[in-house]
Write a protein that holds these residues in place. Structure first.
Motif, short mmCIF file in Angstrom:
data_model
loop_
_atom_site.label_atom_id
_atom_site.label_comp_id
_atom_site.label_asym_id
_atom_site.label_seq_id
_atom_site.Cartn_x
_atom_site.Cartn_y
_atom_site.Cartn_z
N TYR A 218 28.53 26.36 10.01
CA TYR A 218 29.18 25.74 11.16
C TYR A 218 29.56 24.29 10.88
O TYR A 218 28.78 23.51 10.32
CB TYR A 218 28.26 25.79 12.38
CG TYR A 218 28.82 25.01 13.56
CD1 TYR A 218 28.31 23.76 13.89
CD2 TYR A 218 29.88 25.50 14.30
CE1 TYR A 218 28.83 23.04 14.94
CE2 TYR A 218 30.40 24.79 15.36
CZ TYR A 218 29.88 23.55 15.68
OH TYR A 218 30.40 22.84 16.71
N PRO A 220 31.42 21.17 13.30
CA PRO A 220 31.91 20.91 14.66
C PRO A 220 33.38 20.49 14.65
O PRO A 220 33.73 19.32 14.71
CB PRO A 220 31.01 19.75 15.12
CG PRO A 220 30.60 19.06 13.86
CD PRO A 220 30.48 20.14 12.82
N SER A 225 31.81 24.68 19.92
CA SER A 225 30.44 24.16 19.88
C SER A 225 29.51 25.15 19.18
O SER A 225 29.82 26.34 19.06
CB SER A 225 29.94 23.89 21.30
OG SER A 225 29.73 25.13 21.99
N MET A 226 28.35 24.64 18.75
CA MET A 226 27.35 25.49 18.11
C MET A 226 26.84 26.55 19.09
O MET A 226 26.58 27.69 18.71
CB MET A 226 26.19 24.63 17.60
CG MET A 226 25.18 25.37 16.77
SD MET A 226 25.89 25.93 15.20
CE MET A 226 24.40 26.29 14.27
N ASP A 227 26.71 26.18 20.36
CA ASP A 227 26.24 27.14 21.37
C ASP A 227 27.20 28.33 21.48
O ASP A 227 26.77 29.48 21.60
CB ASP A 227 26.12 26.46 22.73
CG ASP A 227 24.89 25.56 22.81
OD1 ASP A 227 23.98 25.76 21.98
OD2 ASP A 227 24.87 24.66 23.67
N GLN A 228 28.50 28.06 21.43
CA GLN A 228 29.48 29.15 21.50
C GLN A 228 29.36 30.09 20.30
O GLN A 228 29.44 31.31 20.45
CB GLN A 228 30.89 28.56 21.56
CG GLN A 228 31.24 27.87 22.87
CD GLN A 228 32.61 27.23 22.81
OE1 GLN A 228 32.85 26.32 22.04
NE2 GLN A 228 33.54 27.73 23.63
#
Length: 470
Positions: A218, A220, A225-228
């Motif tokens: 990943y 950014p 986002s990392m959450d997505q």
């Protein structure tokens, strides 16, 4: 790449093959025992169980403790061979202890016992290392492959795909690529899959395609986002592997927890108190004994240095030691100048360096100028084996350019080290050469044990002369 029938069987029944191995190992070992030392053996009531039962029990219980039945698809076969050997030695040690306690050792033929031990060890190597090597050969020809969908940037994908091409025996293949941004105007190299789009495109692709695992690195970018990313991958039932683009050689990557928070240990030394004291005892004993044995040689070197040029016999300089603390390192003087270690722009010794004396050139070539550092070892400032300490100015320069450079000071500096026996010694003309040396130092710390220290010491004597030392 079309899956072979064998590949399909391995994919569906990999755990069953492991169970068969767990059953086959004790069975084969006890059959060899009946052929060898157990042939015609009388009943031994004092052992409570028949000898063959102890062989089966110890093999079945102790061999799995060596983790020889784990997956080695992406691991070293040399490491597996070592685990097989150490596990079998553990079984033999326990069986030998049992026969000693039962006072039955005299009933076993030494010749038959040795033949049984060796033949069982060879069987274990064939059953684990040999079969896996055969499987790797099968994978390198396209069999038993695993497909990967990759999420990340083109640069990260290229690095990952390069590792797969260098190791075809892993049988891993990237079949699709998605990421936060598309490729550069230069296009995509022909050996990589076409860019599939962003996160929404990847979700649609996963709904209509079968794949074995997800690998992602990943960054950014592109408003993702990392959450997505994690939410999408968690909404599948596929194995998910994180390959961070920022990873460096020598990092530990051990998982831990602080309360309910998951953590990853990247750097740091975790040697136990017993290990540290064992290393210190080895340093002290070998330094004192070695110092006494080579005292005539050191006396001769001191006289040669004194007669070769004006100046002191010994040369001392500030270096960074354990935890980055400074100490004074001692050497036989090999140059006609006495430069401070923190002098800005300090120049490394080069080939035909005019500062090096004739005697000094010989001493440096054979690493004899390092012998006074035995005193640093006795004083506890250094170890016999560890990362070589650099001049203070060089430390301050390279710590800004090489990530993890100062992590090498988590161990005491050494008279010799893994980097030196691997050939990364002497002048470092490029940043790449210094990076290779630091990588070896961090790899030594990551995999340290007393046995490794002894191997490095032996290799140091074998490779005492170096053309790279000026």
């Amino acid at each position: 790449m079309h899956p072979s029938p064998l590949g399909g069987l391995l994919r569906l029944h990999a755990s069953d093959f492991t169970r068969i191995q767990r059953l086959l190992d004790p069975l084969a070992i006890v059959v060899l025992f009946f052929i060898g030392p157990g042939q015609g053996l009388p009943s031994l009531p004092v052992m409570l169980l028949p000898p063959w039962a102890w062989v089966v029990a110890c093999s079945a219980f102790l061999l799995p403790r060596g983790r020889i039945y784990a997956s080695y698809r992406q691991r070293s076969m040399v490491n597996l061979a070592r685990r097989v050997t150490s596990s079998w030695c553990t079984v033999l040690t326990v069986l030998l202890l049992l026969t000693y306690l039962a006072k039955t050792t005299a009933l076993f033929s030494r010749q038959d016992t040795i033949l049984w031990a060796v033949s069982s060890w060879l069987f274990l190597l064939a059953n684990h290392v040999g079969l896996r090597q055969l499987l790797r050969w099968h994978r390198s020809r396209g069999g038993n492959s695993r497909t990967i969908v990759y999420w990340g940037t083109l640069d990260a994908l290229q690095t990952f795909a390069h590792e797969l091409r260098e190791s075809p025996w892993m049988g891993l293949c990237v079949v699709a690529w998605f990421g936060p941004e598309g490729p550069s105007p230069d296009g995509i190299p022909p050996h990589l899959p076409a860019f599939g789009g962003g996160l929404a495109d990847m979700r649609r692709w996963l709904n209509t395609h079968d794949v074995d695992r997800i690998v992602f690195s990943y960054l950014p970018r592109g408003g993702v986002s990392m959450d997505q990313v994690v939410n999408l991958f968690g909404d599948t039932s596929l194995p998910v592997i994180y390959v961070p683009h920022w990873a460096k050689q020598g990092m530990l990557f051990r998982t831990d927890q602080i309360g309910s928070l998951h953590c990853i240990d990247l750097w740091g030394s975790e040697a136990s108190l017993i290990d540290r004291h064992t290393k210190r005892c080895l340093d002290l004993s070998l330094s004192i004994i070695g110092g006494i044995l080579i005292s005539p040689l050191m006396m001769a070197i001191a006289i040669a240095v004194a007669l070769s040029s004006k100046g002191p016999i010994f040369y001392s300089q500030d270096r960074y030691g354990l935890d980055g603390r400074k100490f004074r390192i001692y050497k036989f003087r090999t140059m006609s100048v006495m430069e401070s270690g923190d002098q800005p722009g300090l120049k490394q010794a080069t080939r035909d360096d005019p500062r090096v004396t004739r005697v000094g050139r010989f001493l440096r070539r054979w690493s004899l100028d390092e012998l006074p550092q035995l005193m640093n070892v006795i004083r506890g400032e250094m170890s016999l084996v560890g990362p070589r300490p650099h001049a203070v100015d060089h430390n301050e320069y390279y710590r800004k350019l090489i990530p993890g450079y100062m992590q090498r000071h988590a161990f005491k500096p050494g008279i010799t080290g893994l980097a030196q026996v691997e050939g990364w010694r002497g002048e470092t003309q490029t940043l790449e050469l210094m990076s290779r040396r630091i990588e070896a130092d961090l790899r030594y710390q990551k995999n340290w044990n007393i046995g490794k220290d002894i191997k490095i010491l032996v290799k140091t004597f074998v490779k005492a002369k170096s053309r790279a030392a000026y």
